[in-house]
Design a protein around this motif. Structure first.
Motif, PDB file in Angstrom:
ATOM      1  N   TYR A 117       9.104 -14.819  -0.224  1.00 27.78           N
ATOM      2  CA  TYR A 117       7.504 -14.504  -0.188  1.00 27.78           C
ATOM      3  C   TYR A 117       6.882 -15.093  -1.557  1.00 27.78           C
ATOM      4  N   ASN A 163       4.793  -3.444  -8.117  1.00 24.69           N
ATOM      5  CA  ASN A 163       5.581  -3.129  -7.006  1.00 24.69           C
ATOM      6  C   ASN A 163       5.993  -4.791  -6.455  1.00 24.69           C
ATOM      7  N   PHE A 164       5.354  -5.498  -6.756  1.00 26.49           N
ATOM      8  CA  PHE A 164       5.905  -7.035  -6.196  1.00 26.49           C
ATOM      9  C   PHE A 164       5.771  -8.148  -7.650  1.00 26.49           C
ATOM     10  N   ARG A 171       1.903 -15.677  -7.350  1.00 24.58           N
ATOM     11  CA  ARG A 171       0.411 -15.888  -6.329  1.00 24.58           C
ATOM     12  C   ARG A 171      -0.605 -16.342  -7.679  1.00 24.58           C
ATOM     13  N   ALA A 297       3.338  -0.430  -1.374  1.00 25.62           N
ATOM     14  CA  ALA A 297       2.657  -1.732  -1.209  1.00 25.62           C
ATOM     15  C   ALA A 297       1.008  -1.377  -1.068  1.00 25.62           C
ATOM     16  N   CYS A 298       0.214  -2.188  -1.754  1.00 23.65           N
ATOM     17  CA  CYS A 298      -0.988  -1.862  -1.266  1.00 23.65           C
ATOM     18  C   CYS A 298      -1.668  -2.047   0.034  1.00 23.65           C
ATOM     19  N   VAL A 299      -0.720  -2.884   0.776  1.00 22.35           N
ATOM     20  CA  VAL A 299      -0.979  -3.169   2.264  1.00 22.35           C
ATOM     21  C   VAL A 299      -0.408  -2.232   3.258  1.00 22.35           C
ATOM     22  N   SER A 458       0.207 -11.088   5.345  1.00 19.46           N
ATOM     23  CA  SER A 458       0.055 -11.482   4.086  1.00 19.46           C
ATOM     24  C   SER A 458       0.874 -12.684   4.040  1.00 19.46           C
ATOM     25  N   PHE A 464      -5.982 -13.641   0.771  1.00 19.18           N
ATOM     26  CA  PHE A 464      -5.431 -12.303   0.602  1.00 19.18           C
ATOM     27  C   PHE A 464      -6.704 -11.744  -0.027  1.00 19.18           C
TER      28      PHE A 464
HETATM   29  O1  LIG Z   1       1.009  -4.514  -2.895  1.00 15.49           O
HETATM   30  C1  LIG Z   1       0.336  -5.588  -2.760  1.00 15.49           C
HETATM   31  C2  LIG Z   1       0.654  -6.994  -2.569  1.00 15.49           C
HETATM   32  C3  LIG Z   1       1.724  -6.890  -1.351  1.00 15.49           C
HETATM   33  C4  LIG Z   1       1.447  -8.209  -0.515  1.00 15.49           C
HETATM   34  O2  LIG Z   1       1.262  -9.231  -1.062  1.00 15.49           O
HETATM   35  O3  LIG Z   1       1.583  -8.420   0.874  1.00 15.49           O
END
Ligand SMILES: O=CCCC(=O)O
Length: 498
Positions: A117, A163-164, A171, A297-299, A458, A464
């Motif tokens: 990703y 978290n990522f 990004r 994840a925030c999403v 995402s 995003f």
């Molecule tokens: O947690 C935040 C980002 C997760 C994502 O890019 O899908």
């Protein structure tokens, strides 16, 4: 370094754990270091410099010097170097995946997924670097013409979450470097090594020293280091991903000097399943979204609303699929659910489960409590609750743990009202085969992104970012993300003879 690396690296340079400033390894002025903990064992496995505000100026000056030359590189040179970086990261995929597992706790397969990703961003911004365009304008005043050009804003600071850590570093940094900015990354204390690794690979790819600096710090050092970066006069842009609470602080610091900022903040994302949905499709998407990185994840789907006609059936399907998850260390064979990354997440999840049960929720799978097996890791078995209502803590706040709750609803109107009844607006998800309803939901759900019959929206090619208290600005997508690192300048000409 604290203890020995628990694994071997094919590229031993990625085991260099000092900060990276001006292309050189640098330690904190104080000489202090902090420990990196493997969430799967609770044990320290490495250490990084514990920087403070006194370490900031040298890094910013280095990025500022680099900006003087790097901003003059042609877009093609930037694109070619980004491509080389992209290839270096892919070549280091195995090393990076192991580091990710030991920093975040996520299972190895998910770590590879994150790297794949992440490299969609390097790839995407290779293309974006050469597509930046201004405009020409015919004036209302005779003999006058105007043009706009886009210019890189200057040194950017990136405050990256745990978290990522690779995906979100890439990004932010790919967009900045494509725009012609230089960047200082402050990774989270839990995950500094991934940021250091990709920055070292950027140097190897040919970015000039100072184009991508990394300053590491502990949990205690984070507020002071972040504040010093946000307030430094040569930092012209701040990009932050993290909680809404901290985002408001960072945004306030940037506002003091009217600094450009991008805020990717918390979510409280509704996941809505209507009676006419394809339940297998919804199940697959929910399993992927909710249990990915143990719900961190925030999403992630925070509130799951299921229409009454399929409620019991869907809950059964989810409980059955959840019972197949295998919890364990991210490096162990067959692990599909790792630990959470910090013990703070366990405290929070336990409080939320307790609150929900006290208010009438029913436990249908798991315990709602941290794992008591004594492994030392930060584990919580996946927990599923039904009868969840909107007044419960887990419906009002981001859960960020493997805790899933189901609420029932009757009508479309009701569920839209309940889904929107939050200060957050990151992403919403809806599953239905009614095309008119799908479009209505797309327009009426208050979120920066909406997943329609998908739990994964995402991507590098789509903007995003959230609305309401989930943030401002966009990362990824065409034009919008690179523009976050640019200014628009207009030039007006008077032309004789026209
Ligand atoms: O947690 C935040 C980002 C997760 C994502 O890019 O899908």
């Amino acid at each position: 370094m604290g203890s020995e690396f628990p694994f071997t690296l094919a590229d031993s340079s990625l085991g260099q754990l000092d900060c990276l400033v001006d292309g050189e390894p640098v330690v904190a002025k104080s000489g202090n270091r902090f420990e990196i903990i493997d969430p799967g064992s609770g044990k320290s496995w490495a250490s990084c410099p514990d920087c403070r505000e006194e370490d900031v100026d040298a890094a910013v000056q280095s990025s500022h010097r680099a900006f003087q030359s790097y901003s003059k590189w042609t877009p093609r040179q930037r694109a070619q170097t980004l491509l080389k970086w992209h290839q270096e990261i892919i070549a280091a995929r195995d090393d990076l995946a192991k580091i990710l597992v030991h920093e975040t706790g996520k299972p190895l397969a998910e770590a590879y997924g994150e790297i794949d990703y992440a490299t969609t961003f390097t790839w995407w911004f290779v293309g974006e670097a050469e597509r930046v365009q201004g405009s020409s304008i015919v004036s209302a005043i005779p003999g006058r013409r105007a043009v706009t050009i886009k210019q890189p804003v200057g040194v950017a600071a990136a405050l990256v979450p745990w978290n990522f850590p690779i995906a979100l570093t890439l990004r932010k940094a790919s967009a900045a470097l494509a725009a012609g900015c230089t960047m200082i990354v402050k990774p989270s204390p839990e995950t500094p090594i991934t940021a250091l690794s990709v920055a070292r690979l950027a140097l190897k790819a040919g970015f000039p020293p100072g184009a991508l600096n990394v300053l590491t710090t502990s949990l205690e050092g984070t507020p002071r280091l972040a504040e010093a970066l946000c307030l430094h006069p040569l930092v012209k842009k701040v990009t932050f991903t993290g909680s809404t609470r901290v985002g408001k602080i960072i945004s306030g610091l940037c506002a003091r000097n009217l600094k450009k900022s991008t805020m990717e903040l918390g979510g409280n994302c509704p996941f809505i399943i209507f009676d006419d949905a394809n339940l297998d499709q919804a199940l697959g998407q929910l399993m992927g979204l909710k249990w990915r990185h143990a719900g961190q994840a925030c999403v992630s789907s925070n509130r799951v609303y299921v229409q009454r006609g399929v409620y019991d059936k869907f809950v059964d399907l989810v409980v059955n699929a959840t019972s197949q998850l295998k919890m364990g260390h991210g490096m162990a064979d067959g692990t599909t659910l790792g630990p959470v990354t910090t013990p703070r997440s366990l405290d929070r999840a336990e409080d939320m489960a307790k609150d929900a049960l006290a208010k009438g929720a029913k436990l249908v799978f798991g315990t709602g409590k941290r794992d008591a097996s004594g492994s030392g890791g930060y584990f919580m078995a996946p927990t599923v609750l039904t009868n969840v209502t909107d007044d419960m803590l887990m419906s009002q706040d981001e859960i960020f743990a493997p805790l899933l709750g189901f609420s029932v609803f009757d009508t479309e109107e009701e569920v839209i009202q309940r889904a929107n009844n939050t200060a957050m607006g990151l992403t919403s998800y809806a599953f239905t085969k009614n095309v008119d309803r799908l479009w209505r939901l797309f327009e009426l759900l208050e979120a920066g992104m909406v997943g329609l019959n998908t739990g994964n929206n995402s991507s590098a090619e789509a903007p995003f970012g959230g609305i309401k208290e989930s943030g401002s600005g966009k990362e990824s997508g065409k034009d919008v993300a690179i523009e976050e690192f640019m200014i628009t300048k207009s030039g007006t000409f008077t032309i004789e003879g026209l």
